[in-house]
Structure formats: C-alpha cells, structure tokens
Design a protein around this motif. Structure first.
Motif, PDB file in Angstrom:
ATOM      1  N   GLY A 152       0.854  -1.170   0.000  1.00  0.00           N
ATOM      2  CA  GLY A 152       0.000   0.000   0.000  1.00  0.00           C
ATOM      3  C   GLY A 152       0.887   1.216   0.000  1.00  0.00           C
ATOM      4  O   GLY A 152       1.913   1.254  -0.646  1.00  0.00           O
ATOM      5  N   TRP A 153       0.495   2.217   0.782  1.00  0.00           N
ATOM      6  CA  TRP A 153       1.253   3.473   0.760  1.00  0.00           C
ATOM      7  C   TRP A 153       2.032   3.617   2.051  1.00  0.00           C
ATOM      8  O   TRP A 153       1.985   4.624   2.728  1.00  0.00           O
ATOM      9  CB  TRP A 153       0.283   4.629   0.556  1.00  0.00           C
ATOM     10  N   THR A 198      -1.740  -4.531   3.552  1.00  0.00           N
ATOM     11  CA  THR A 198      -2.213  -3.233   3.082  1.00  0.00           C
ATOM     12  C   THR A 198      -3.728  -3.201   3.124  1.00  0.00           C
ATOM     13  O   THR A 198      -4.378  -4.257   3.077  1.00  0.00           O
ATOM     14  CB  THR A 198      -1.744  -2.961   1.638  1.00  0.00           C
ATOM     15  N   ILE A 199      -4.321  -2.018   3.180  1.00  0.00           N
ATOM     16  CA  ILE A 199      -5.780  -1.941   3.265  1.00  0.00           C
ATOM     17  C   ILE A 199      -6.446  -2.467   1.999  1.00  0.00           C
ATOM     18  O   ILE A 199      -7.562  -2.968   2.044  1.00  0.00           O
ATOM     19  CB  ILE A 199      -6.269  -0.514   3.576  1.00  0.00           C
ATOM     20  N   TYR A 200      -5.764  -2.400   0.849  1.00  0.00           N
ATOM     21  CA  TYR A 200      -6.421  -2.881  -0.365  1.00  0.00           C
ATOM     22  C   TYR A 200      -6.292  -4.391  -0.555  1.00  0.00           C
ATOM     23  O   TYR A 200      -6.801  -4.940  -1.533  1.00  0.00           O
ATOM     24  CB  TYR A 200      -5.954  -2.120  -1.603  1.00  0.00           C
ATOM     25  N   ALA A 201      -5.661  -5.073   0.387  1.00  0.00           N
ATOM     26  CA  ALA A 201      -5.720  -6.532   0.365  1.00  0.00           C
ATOM     27  C   ALA A 201      -7.149  -6.991   0.595  1.00  0.00           C
ATOM     28  O   ALA A 201      -7.563  -8.060   0.137  1.00  0.00           O
ATOM     29  CB  ALA A 201      -4.811  -7.118   1.437  1.00  0.00           C
ATOM     30  N   GLU A 202      -7.916  -6.196   1.304  1.00  0.00           N
ATOM     31  CA  GLU A 202      -9.310  -6.510   1.625  1.00  0.00           C
ATOM     32  C   GLU A 202     -10.249  -6.130   0.490  1.00  0.00           C
ATOM     33  O   GLU A 202     -11.184  -6.860   0.168  1.00  0.00           O
ATOM     34  CB  GLU A 202      -9.699  -5.776   2.912  1.00  0.00           C
ATOM     35  N   SER A 203     -10.005  -4.983  -0.122  1.00  0.00           N
ATOM     36  CA  SER A 203     -10.930  -4.464  -1.130  1.00  0.00           C
ATOM     37  C   SER A 203     -10.505  -4.758  -2.558  1.00  0.00           C
ATOM     38  O   SER A 203     -11.323  -4.736  -3.470  1.00  0.00           O
ATOM     39  CB  SER A 203     -11.050  -2.939  -0.983  1.00  0.00           C
ATOM     40  N   GLY A 204      -9.208  -5.041  -2.754  1.00  0.00           N
ATOM     41  CA  GLY A 204      -8.665  -5.046  -4.100  1.00  0.00           C
ATOM     42  C   GLY A 204      -8.401  -3.609  -4.531  1.00  0.00           C
ATOM     43  O   GLY A 204      -8.933  -2.656  -3.950  1.00  0.00           O
ATOM     44  N   SER A 205      -7.579  -3.432  -5.560  1.00  0.00           N
ATOM     45  CA  SER A 205      -7.325  -2.089  -6.077  1.00  0.00           C
ATOM     46  C   SER A 205      -6.755  -2.178  -7.474  1.00  0.00           C
ATOM     47  O   SER A 205      -5.856  -2.987  -7.733  1.00  0.00           O
ATOM     48  CB  SER A 205      -6.341  -1.325  -5.184  1.00  0.00           C
ATOM     49  N   GLY A 206      -7.295  -1.365  -8.353  1.00  0.00           N
ATOM     50  CA  GLY A 206      -6.722  -1.285  -9.682  1.00  0.00           C
ATOM     51  C   GLY A 206      -5.318  -0.722  -9.632  1.00  0.00           C
ATOM     52  O   GLY A 206      -4.929  -0.029  -8.689  1.00  0.00           O
ATOM     53  N   GLN A 236      -2.708  -4.071   8.493  1.00  0.00           N
ATOM     54  CA  GLN A 236      -2.946  -3.415   7.202  1.00  0.00           C
ATOM     55  C   GLN A 236      -2.657  -1.919   7.371  1.00  0.00           C
ATOM     56  O   GLN A 236      -3.528  -1.177   7.818  1.00  0.00           O
ATOM     57  CB  GLN A 236      -4.393  -3.576   6.762  1.00  0.00           C
ATOM     58  N   PRO A 237      -1.469  -1.448   7.028  1.00  0.00           N
ATOM     59  CA  PRO A 237      -1.210  -0.011   7.144  1.00  0.00           C
ATOM     60  C   PRO A 237      -1.908   0.765   6.032  1.00  0.00           C
ATOM     61  O   PRO A 237      -2.068   0.277   4.910  1.00  0.00           O
ATOM     62  CB  PRO A 237       0.313   0.096   6.985  1.00  0.00           C
ATOM     63  N   GLY A 238      -2.328   1.969   6.374  1.00  0.00           N
ATOM     64  CA  GLY A 238      -2.787   2.916   5.367  1.00  0.00           C
ATOM     65  C   GLY A 238      -1.599   3.700   4.842  1.00  0.00           C
ATOM     66  O   GLY A 238      -0.468   3.225   4.862  1.00  0.00           O
ATOM     67  N   PRO A 239      -1.832   4.933   4.386  1.00  0.00           N
ATOM     68  CA  PRO A 239      -0.746   5.709   3.765  1.00  0.00           C
ATOM     69  C   PRO A 239       0.285   6.204   4.772  1.00  0.00           C
ATOM     70  O   PRO A 239      -0.025   6.968   5.673  1.00  0.00           O
ATOM     71  CB  PRO A 239      -1.480   6.884   3.097  1.00  0.00           C
ATOM     72  N   ILE A 240       1.509   5.726   4.600  1.00  0.00           N
ATOM     73  CA  ILE A 240       2.645   6.154   5.409  1.00  0.00           C
ATOM     74  C   ILE A 240       3.762   6.525   4.447  1.00  0.00           C
ATOM     75  O   ILE A 240       4.219   5.687   3.673  1.00  0.00           O
ATOM     76  CB  ILE A 240       3.108   5.053   6.373  1.00  0.00           C
TER      77      ILE A 240
END
Length: 337
Positions: free
Chosen positions: A6-7, A199-207, A241-245
C-alpha cells in the motif's frame, strides 16, 4: 522495492526519530511530522505519539527476525523491538544496507542486531538464512514478514515477469519464511508470534496494483489459516494493514510525481499520513505477551481512509452549509407537494 504494502514505508521520520523510540524519551506529539505532511485542521486532534508504548525490557531475552528490516517500516519495527530488549536479526537482499542499519540501531539501543542476506523468493536462500538465524541467535520468539514489492501500472501493461516478481516476493516469500521457521519451531516444540504487514487494499482489491493486492490477500488468508492450524504448536499469527505512510522507498515508486499525496490526506478522516512509529507500536504490542490471546486478527491502521472510501454517501462531506440549506428546502417543498 523492499516492503511496499500500500502506501507505507508504507516512513516519515522526524529528526532524532530513532532516539524517539527509546523508552528514556518523554512522549512527543510529533508537530514536525504534522506540519510536513498535512494542512488539514483536524490533524491537530490526531497528533502521533513518537515513543514506544510498552514497558522497558518487554522483549528482554527474546529473539526477533524481521524481513525487509533495513529500511522503512522494517527498520522502525526493528528499532522498537531492539529498544525493548530484543535481540534482532534483519534480513533482505542488500547486505550493505542491512549492516549499516544493524550498526545504527545497535549503537543506540545497546542490544545486538544481526544482518543476514536473504532473497525471500529463493527457498534455498530462506533455508540458509533460517539456519544462520538459529546459529547466531537461537530460535525466534517473533517473526515479522515485512519484505514486499510493489509498483503502479495498468494491469494490461504487466508482463508475466512483472507479475511473478511481485507475487514471488510478497506471497511466496512470506510463505517460504513462515513455513521454514514454523517447521523448525515445531521440531523443538517452541512457540512464537508471527506478524505480516499487508495493506488496506488486500481486503478491497485495487486497480493499478493488482499483483500486490492479489499477493497480499493471499498472505492474509495464509496467516488466518495458520492461526487456526498451528495454535496447537504455540504459534500466533496476526496481520497489520497499514494505510498511507510516507517513506522514500514506497512513494518514489507509487507516487513519483507527488500528485497523489494531497489526495491521500484529503480522503483520510484523521487528516494526515501515518508514521512509522505508530505501526511499530502496534507491531510490538501484537508480538508481545500482552497480546497472547490475539491470533488470526487482521488490524487496519489507516486513519479511517478505508471507511472513508467505502461509504456511498461519504462525498457529501464536501457539501457546504449553504448547499445543505438548499437541499433541505427542496426536501421540505417536495414533502409539501
């Protein structure tokens, strides 16, 4: 890229930040970090503390193995563990970076930090690294799978090699380390706390980061599976799941123009990016005996970014008072008719 989930890195350190993790320093609210990363007024309510939260010597006599430990989050978590008494072993491909980090942390904490070169994609290299870990420090009490790789790209532009590079590091690498150490621990009947950084998008997926999202989701499934299966051997498995760092390594690849950072802050309810120290505090807690009843957990730490993006009507926060007055008047008019 060593550990971009993630970030994060998935870190923005204030001056003297390594010392800030040592128990001798008083709590600080990190005003420098806020001024550098955010102009959002609400950020003042969510100032990051920059000191380890656990008591001194929490990890005295413990051995911790951290992949991707030379930079970013890995370095931050290693520093926190070392400051709390752990003998740390950091591993990655770049041995010179590892040696420099090991010397830097050890000189500040007074505890041993060992550097072991290891490409987690190579099961033979992992096996050799684990053998060296046991030889120099003994069987680990803490295992943190932090090494990762990521880059942004339209999925249709990805080569098979690009896909393989990310999934080999993130998913296969985490599995190789976990299984090799786990099997050794089972042989000697020793428990341990395992932690994976996703990462947080492991849960939601992300393009645009499809290989990373796919691999990180697999890591989470593996950790939850092993929490169910290997608890009987004294092992716990948890995920952060870290967010933006903001860290140099991650943002140089994920936000090379700097255009995305402002958007990240705008959509995060707490109004700022996270810090390495905050993730390190959560990591040390989850790996400590204070968390001995936490296993199979996936903990999101993102300032509310995930839920901010998920809610269908959340963009209404941009609505002005005048616009709300207008809408309410229209609703009253409609009811009247």
């Amino acid at each position: 890229m060593a550990a971009a989930a993630g970030w994060r890195r998935p870190g923005l350190w204030a001056a003297g930040s390594l010392r800030a993790l040592l128990p001798t320093r008083l709590f600080s609210h990190g005003s420098n970090l806020l001024s550098e990363s955010s102009n959002a007024p609400q950020a003042t309510f969510f100032s990051p503390l920059q000191k380890v939260m656990l008591p001194p010597n929490t990890f005295q006599g413990k051995v911790a193995f951290i992949t991707g430990g030379g930079t970013g989050l890995g370095k931050g978590m290693t520093t926190a563990l070392s400051s709390l008494g752990a003998e740390c072993i950091i591993a990655s491909r770049k041995i010179e970076v590892l040696k420099q980090t090991a010397e830097e942390i050890s000189s500040k904490t007074g505890n041993k930090v060992h550097a072991i070169q290891c490409d987690v994609r190579d099961p033979t290299a992992v096996k050799n690294a684990v053998a060296e870990l046991i030889k120099v420090a003994g069987y680990p009490d803490v295992v943190i799978n932090n090494a990762a790789g990521n880059f942004i790209s339209p999925t249709e532009r990805l080569s098979t090699n690009a896909w393989k590079t990310i999934t080999d590091i993130v998913l296969s690498g985490t599995a190789f380390v976990t299984l090799e150490i786990g099997k050794e621990l089972i042989k000697v009947q020793k428990g341990a706390a395992f932690l994976a950084i996703t990462t947080i998008y492991a849960e939601s997926g992300s393009g645009f980061v499809t290989p990373s999202a796919t691999a990180k989701a697999g890591v989470e499934a593996m950790c939850k599976s092993l929490a169910a299966e290997w608890g009987r051997y004294g092992m716990r498995f948890n995920v952060i799941q870290p967010g933006p760092i903001k860290t140099k390594g991650a943002f140089s690849r994920l936000d090379p123009t700097g255009m995305f950072e402002k958007k990240l802050i705008e959509r995060t309810p707490c109004g700022r990016l996270g810090t390495v120290e905050e993730i390190a505090n959560l990591a040390t807690y989850l790996c400590s005996e204070y968390a001995s009843w936490i296993s199979g957990a996936v903990i999101r730490m993102d300032g509310g970014e995930y839920v901010s993006m998920a809610g269908e009507f959340n963009d209404l926060r941009k609505t002005t008072s005048e616009q709300w007055d207008m809408m309410e008047a229209m609703i009253r008019k409609t009811k009247g008719s």
